[in-house]
Enzyme design. Structure first.
Site, mmCIF file in Angstrom:
data_model
loop_
_atom_site.group_PDB
_atom_site.id
_atom_site.type_symbol
_atom_site.label_atom_id
_atom_site.label_comp_id
_atom_site.label_asym_id
_atom_site.label_seq_id
_atom_site.Cartn_x
_atom_site.Cartn_y
_atom_site.Cartn_z
ATOM 1 N N GLU A 162 39.496 39.544 43.990
ATOM 2 C CA GLU A 162 38.064 39.269 44.060
ATOM 3 C C GLU A 162 37.933 37.768 44.207
ATOM 4 O OE1 GLU A 162 39.688 39.420 41.233
ATOM 5 O OE2 GLU A 162 39.107 37.442 40.494
ATOM 6 N N LYS A 196 43.969 27.510 41.792
ATOM 7 C CA LYS A 196 44.124 28.967 41.901
ATOM 8 C C LYS A 196 45.515 29.391 42.381
ATOM 9 C CE LYS A 196 39.939 30.348 40.652
ATOM 10 N NZ LYS A 196 39.766 31.092 39.363
ATOM 11 N N SER A 208 39.529 20.661 39.089
ATOM 12 C CA SER A 208 40.198 21.925 39.418
ATOM 13 C C SER A 208 40.293 22.217 40.908
ATOM 14 C CB SER A 208 39.488 23.072 38.713
ATOM 15 O OG SER A 208 38.109 23.062 39.019
#
Lengths: 271, 396
Positions: free
Chosen positions: B112, B90, B379
């Site tokens: 969010e 991210k 991830s």
């Protein structure tokens, strides 16, 4: 000319401002909504926006979010709202605008929705998340049927973009009076006045203001500069508070009458 | 493949900008600011500097030798996005968007978050660049991903609980959009997935595509050839699209997106928008969504908060409809098994989200020849999921 056009023409002739009432269809149930619409008309409301409830109303504040939730919990669907339009149309000629998010319409099928809504007697559509860039996929079906596609203009919309939007406007243009979701912020009359006068100079259709108008005072002040005003969350709030009462429709209508009185009193008479 | 999106943000029939007019001017402004930044060598240099010296890129491409031997089939590599600063991919995107926000003179960002990984990465970028940060998070997610909530708060972000709906990622995103409408002039909305209105799906993909570019280079160096299969989990789709994108024109590379099948695709408790959904419009773009026959968005379910979303990025829908990528789904139970297996076999604790991708690799690797190569995008790391695993009784 459809019912929306005729209504604004008649208002203009009388030198009056239009009062548009928004309510969420199916809150608390369709028969109540029908009764509310008929009583609102008696109370002097000029046009009705019927909200098709959606699960994820991202342009709405808490009041209309809650109303959508109640309507959905009660089983309201777009097909149900179209039947409601039909049943209102059996008794009233009040202009009806369907207010929706795009997904319920897209899921219904744009062509089918346009045909069914027009066939039931709806006069216009306002799809809050369908900007001009994406609206062709729906308007290709609604325009030929003579349904108005109500365009939105926001305080953030620049002059060039506003001109473009107004270029393809039909029915009336809806000026979002606050940079916020519905029913959360009071409009600033001075900035609304400035924006609306600019828009009315270039608009081929009447310009109304909505979002955040909740008191007779604000209604009067803003209506003075526009062709009409929309009251939504304030009415929906009254539906919420009175939903179990037998005189629900009269309670809602009584508030609308107050707003109507305020916007029709000439400024010189107001204190 | 032709270049997507088009000027209006459409990936074939998907994507676009389905938002209230109040947001449209901001999206148009954002798009042009982004296109300028992308061309600006100074911006790219600054971002690459942070990616390298702050986040620790490039991340390793690790050959999972023990796992490969145990499975006795294809060679399995893991792209170690879990080793990024903040523990997931991210950060690639939040650094990019936060730098863009600074360039646009916005002093405040909002985000969010589902699993909290994007929220932590946004809070981190905000702290780094001296910006105010507010993160919207569903109450259910706050409960099940509490370590990330603490991290966000420690980093100075305000975490706003969202109680609406199922109180998960979908509702957090709706609330962030509502707030953005009311603070559009001074606030930059950092969307964490390849979802939302244009330009977000394109911009997030671009910022995340560093994953695939590195992987492609690394695998060519190690294996002297391209991989046979890429596997990544798909919620909104940012890690998978970032992973796939550099390979999109390599016809021989199969791409597999793994959605969350929750309690099973035959139940209503899953989050597999492509595998079990229909086309609809949610959060500003047209894509596959979970909805009922009347266009009401359905609640999603996944044990992995980051996959618990009833929609998917429009470019994935495009890859699906064009056949460029294949999509499948893995249930909660199988993801948890894969989670444990990687912990015990390789000493790597994967995020429950990434464990979905891994689970699918475990399924297909044994049936493939040993000269075949699978790369799984790992991830994120799974420290945040320790409590869920312990409660599941999987710690024995």
């Amino acid at each position: 000319m459809n019912r929306i056009g005729s209504k604004f023409a008649a208002l203009r002739q009388k030198g009056e401002k239009g009062l548009i009432a928004y309510i969420t269809a199916g809150d608390p149930d369709f028969s109540s909504t029908r009764e509310i619409v008929l009583r609102l008309e008696e109370a002097g409301v000029d046009l009705i926006e019927l909200g098709i409830p959606f699960s994820d109303p991202t342009a709405d504040g808490p009041v209309i979010q809650a109303a959508s939730g109640r309507a959905l919990a009660g089983g309201a669907t777009p097909a149900g709202v179209i039947s409601l339009v039909k049943s209102i149309r059996a008794e009233s000629e009040i202009p009806l605008i369907l207010f929706s998010y795009y997904n319920p319409i897209f899921c219904y099928g744009c062509r089918e929705f346009a045909g069914d809504a027009a066939g039931a007697g709806a006069d216009g559509l306002l799809v809050v998340d369908l900007p001009p860039e994406e609206s062709r996929e729906l308007r290709q079906f609604t325009d030929p049927l003579g349904m108005d596609f109500i365009s939105l203009i926001a305080p953030t919309t620049g002059p060039a973009r506003a001109r473009k939007i107004l270029g393809s406007a039909s029915g009336f243009a809806y000026y979002i009076a606050v940079t916020a979701v519905t029913g959360t912020t009071r409009p600033d009359p001075e900035s609304v006045r400035k924006d609306i006068s600019r828009l009315r100079r270039i608009s081929p259709v009447p310009v109304v203001a909505g979002f955040g108008i909740s008191t007779p005072q604000d209604a009067a002040e803003i209506a003075a500069h526009a062709d009409g005003i929309v009251v939504g969350s304030a009415l929906v709030g009254i539906v919420e508070k009175n939903s179990r009462r037998k005189d629900l429709a009269l309670q809602v209508a009584s508030f609308a009458r107050e707003i109507g009185g305020a916007i029709r009193t000439p400024p010189s008479v107001r204190g | 493949m032709k270049t997507v999106p088009d000027a209006g943000g459409h990936f074939g029939e998907f994507g676009g900008r389905y938002v209230p007019e109040t947001l449209m001017p901001a999206l148009i402004e954002l798009e042009s600011a982004y296109r300028e930044a992308k061309k600006d060598a100074g911006f790219r240099r600054e971002l690459n500097g942070y990616l390298r010296n702050y986040s620790g890129r490039e991340t390793p491409l690790y050959f999972a030798g023990r796992l490969t031997r145990e499975l006795g089939g294809a060679r399995i590599y893991l792209k170690r996005e879990d080793l990024n600063h903040t523990g997931s991919h991210k950060i690639n995107n939040t650094l990019g968007q936060a730098l863009l926000a600074k360039r646009m003179k916005k002093k405040r960002i909002i985000a969010e978050t589902g699993a909290g990984q994007h929220g932590v990465a946004a809070a981190t970028a905000a702290a780094l660049l001296g910006m105010e940060c507010r993160v919207y998070m569903g109450e259910e997610d706050i409960r099940r991903q509490s370590p990330n909530v603490f991290r966000m708060k420690i980093l100075g972000a305000e975490v706003v609980p969202v109680a609406a709906g199922t109180a998960t990622l979908k509702d957090a995103m709706s609330e962030a959009l509502r707030h953005w409408v009311s603070r559009i002039r001074d606030t930059f909305y950092v969307i964490g997935s390849t979802a939302g209105p244009h330009p977000y799906p394109m911009m997030v993909r671009d910022f995340q595509s560093v994953i695939g570019r590195e992987t492609r280079k690394q695998v060519l160096m190690i294996e002297k050839r391209l991989p046979d299969v890429l596997i990544a989990c798909v919620g909104g789709g940012s890690n998978s699209m970032g992973f796939f994108h550099a390979f999109r024109n390599d016809a021989g590379v199969e791409m597999i997106g793994v959605e969350a099948a929750g309690k099973g695709l035959d139940t209503s408790l899953h989050a597999a928008s492509i595998s079990a959904g229909t086309v609809g419009v949610l959060h500003g773009s047209k894509s596959y969504v979970l909805q009922d026959g009347a266009g009401r968005i359905r609640d999603a379910h996944s044990i992995a908060a980051g996959l618990d979303y009833p929609g998917v990025g429009p470019e994935h829908s495009y890859f699906f409809s064009s056949g460029r990528a294949r999509y499948t789904a893995v249930e909660d139970r199988e993801a948890v098994e894969a989670f444990i297996r990687l912990c015990r076999c390789e000493g790597i604790i994967p995020a429950l989200e990434s464990a979905h991708a891994l689970a699918y690799a475990l399924r297909i690797a044994p049936g493939m020849k040993p000269d075949r190569v699978i790369v799984v995008n790992l991830s994120g790391r799974g420290d945040k999921d320790a409590e869920i695993i312990m409660k599941n009784g999987e710690d024995k």
